[in-house]
Design an enzyme around this catalytic site. Structure first.
Site, PDB file in Angstrom:
ATOM      1  N   ASN A  38      39.245 138.562  47.527  1.00 32.89           N
ATOM      2  CA  ASN A  38      37.927 138.560  46.902  1.00 32.89           C
ATOM      3  C   ASN A  38      37.475 140.016  46.855  1.00 32.89           C
ATOM      4  OD1 ASN A  38      35.295 138.284  46.131  1.00 32.89           O
ATOM      5  ND2 ASN A  38      34.711 136.830  47.744  1.00 32.89           N
ATOM      6  N   ARG A  65      39.593 135.660  43.506  1.00 36.92           N
ATOM      7  CA  ARG A  65      38.308 135.132  43.061  1.00 36.92           C
ATOM      8  C   ARG A  65      37.798 136.027  41.934  1.00 36.92           C
ATOM      9  NH1 ARG A  65      32.550 135.976  44.903  1.00 36.92           N
ATOM     10  NH2 ARG A  65      31.496 134.147  44.085  1.00 36.92           N
ATOM     11  N   HIS A 110      29.228 129.604  41.594  1.00 34.05           N
ATOM     12  CA  HIS A 110      29.569 128.917  42.850  1.00 34.05           C
ATOM     13  C   HIS A 110      30.467 127.715  42.575  1.00 34.05           C
ATOM     14  CE1 HIS A 110      25.556 130.392  44.828  1.00 34.05           C
ATOM     15  NE2 HIS A 110      26.530 131.265  45.064  1.00 34.05           N
ATOM     16  N   GLU A 141      35.776 128.397  50.163  1.00 30.11           N
ATOM     17  CA  GLU A 141      36.176 128.851  48.834  1.00 30.11           C
ATOM     18  C   GLU A 141      37.604 129.408  48.852  1.00 30.11           C
ATOM     19  OE1 GLU A 141      32.172 130.690  48.839  1.00 30.11           O
ATOM     20  OE2 GLU A 141      32.398 130.630  46.673  1.00 30.11           O
TER      21      GLU A 141
END
Ligand code: AMP
Length: 399
Positions: free
Chosen positions: A9, A90, A179, A383
């Site tokens: 990320n 991500r 999200h 996540e």
């Protein structure tokens, strides 16, 4: 078959990473490089052997990737022989182009660059992360998992702003939602926990972190979500206003003489809980409320009122509600917010059991009373695991 996935990320000044064994959902190692672009960066690395932190210069993301490789090596992981089948990234905005994770190639990168205009603070850093990871791990396939993808097929009635259609299509103006990885993960866990068929379940998921959003999901497919073209719309957040009359923006420009950038900063960084009370950590907020601070009390009231308004609206959209789930920093930890948000909704069949709600348990759990028609749950979001699973799915399809 090996099924370890390395998840990145990448932000403009940080790189977070996790190495996951997907079949057992085990985190083998994780950490972060902070203050990328500075001479006093830090790298933290955590595995079963313990946690280490080191200060190092990190001039750019490429240097960050080198530090991560070295940290894995010191931690006893040879990344070339660690059973890693792919790297998952991500990516904040997939625009209209991406409704599913994608294997990175030149074409995908070009499409992602085109979308960057919709998320100028996030997507360029995500893309740099992909480029640097591709250089650092040239043999591994790279997959992008988009935060908007879960909501890409919202019903048109929910995704369309009522503005001139040509203006909207010329400028990519529509509701995208964010999200998505969290909402997808959490809403996927709920039927497992309730032992229900996912296709029969109508759910609301409240992702309450520093950023906050709510989603309505019917039979596994999202039908509404509170964030829109950008993450500014919807619930009150740590530093974002959430819903606001667009006329306020014209007023601030014309009457208060603020520039577009100043208004952007005011609404995205200086509003929400910070704007109303001076703090955005809910532990601090509750301490202020307990001390009789009126601004903090008003901030909490506005925050709760907005959640309740969305729960009511999304119940109406779903027609029948089966489950409400809280997740993210506040949703998972703050029993006061959970109980206030659903207080007085007994008429809608929503009853929290206060002992279950206040229990200091971690992990996924049901907190509704036995006679509550609607199940209320807390499910910690994950996540990274969702990104790793989706990455593995993409890679398996190529095999
Ligand atoms: P997230 O963005 O999901 O990491 O959530 C961060 C937010 O969670 C913080 O700003 C806090 O407001 C909130 N938070 C974290 N831990 C707690 C806690 N134990 N009690 C209340 N709020 C918490």
């Amino acid at each position: 078959m090996d099924c370890n996935v390395l998840v990145f990320n990448c932000g403009s000044s940080s790189i977070k990473f996790q190495l996951l064994k997907v079949d057992t959902e085990q985190v083998l190692a994780k950490g972060s490089v902070e203050r990328v672009g500075s001479i006093d960066g830090t790298i933290t690395f955590e595995s079963a052997a313990g946690e280490t932190t080191a200060n190092e210069p990190v001039p750019d993301h490429a240097a960050g990737m080198t530090l991560i490789r070295e940290a894995f090596k010191r931690g006893g992981f040879d990344l070339d022989n660690a059973g890693i089948v792919a790297i998952g990234h991500r990516v904040v905005h997939g625009g209209a182009a991406f409704s599913a994770p994608v294997l990175i190639n030149d074409e995908a990168l070009t499409a992602m660059r085109d979308v960057s205009v919709l998320a100028p603070l996030h997507n360029p850093a995500n893309i740099i992360g992909i480029e640097r990871a591709s250089a650092a791990f040239p043999k591994l396939p790279q997959v992008a998992v988009f935060d908007t993808a879960f909501f890409q097929n919202l019903p048109a009635a929910a995704s369309t702003y009522a503005v001139d259609r040509q203006l909207a299509s010329d400028n990519g103006i529509r509701r995208y939602g964010f999200h998505g990885t969290s909402h997808q993960y959490v809403s996927g866990r709920v039927p497992l926990m309730l032992n229900r068929d996912p296709s029969e379940l109508n759910q609301i998921v409240l992702h309450l972190g520093n950023g906050a959003s709510v989603a309505a999901i019917r039979g596994g497919a999202p039908v509404e979500t509170s964030m829109g073209m950008t993450p500014l719309e919807g619930l009150v957040m740590g530093t974002r206003s959430g819903d606001i009359d667009a006329g306020v923006i014209f007023h601030l420009h014309r009457v208060a003489g603020m520039s577009v950038d100043q208004i952007d900063t005011a609404l995205n960084r200086k509003s929400g809980m910070v704007g109303l009370s001076g703090v955005n950590d809910f532990r601090d907020l509750h301490a202020l409320v307990a001390g009789g601070d009126h601004d903090a009390q008003l901030a909490l009231d506005v925050y709760i009122h907005r959640i309740k308004k969305y729960v009511g609206a999304y119940s109406a959209i779903l027609g029948r509600l089966d489950a409400i789930t809280f997740t993210a920093g506040i949703g998972e930890n703050d029993s006061i917010v959970r109980s206030l948000a659903l207080a007085g909704l007994e008429g809608f069949g929503i009853v929290i059991d206060s002992e279950r709600n206040n229990a200091k348990t971690r992990g996924a759990r049901v907190i509704s009373a036995d006679d509550s028609r609607v199940a209320v749950l807390v499910v910690p979001t994950n996540e990274e695991l969702e990104i790793a699973q989706q990455t593995l799915d993409v890679v398996k399809k190529r095999m």
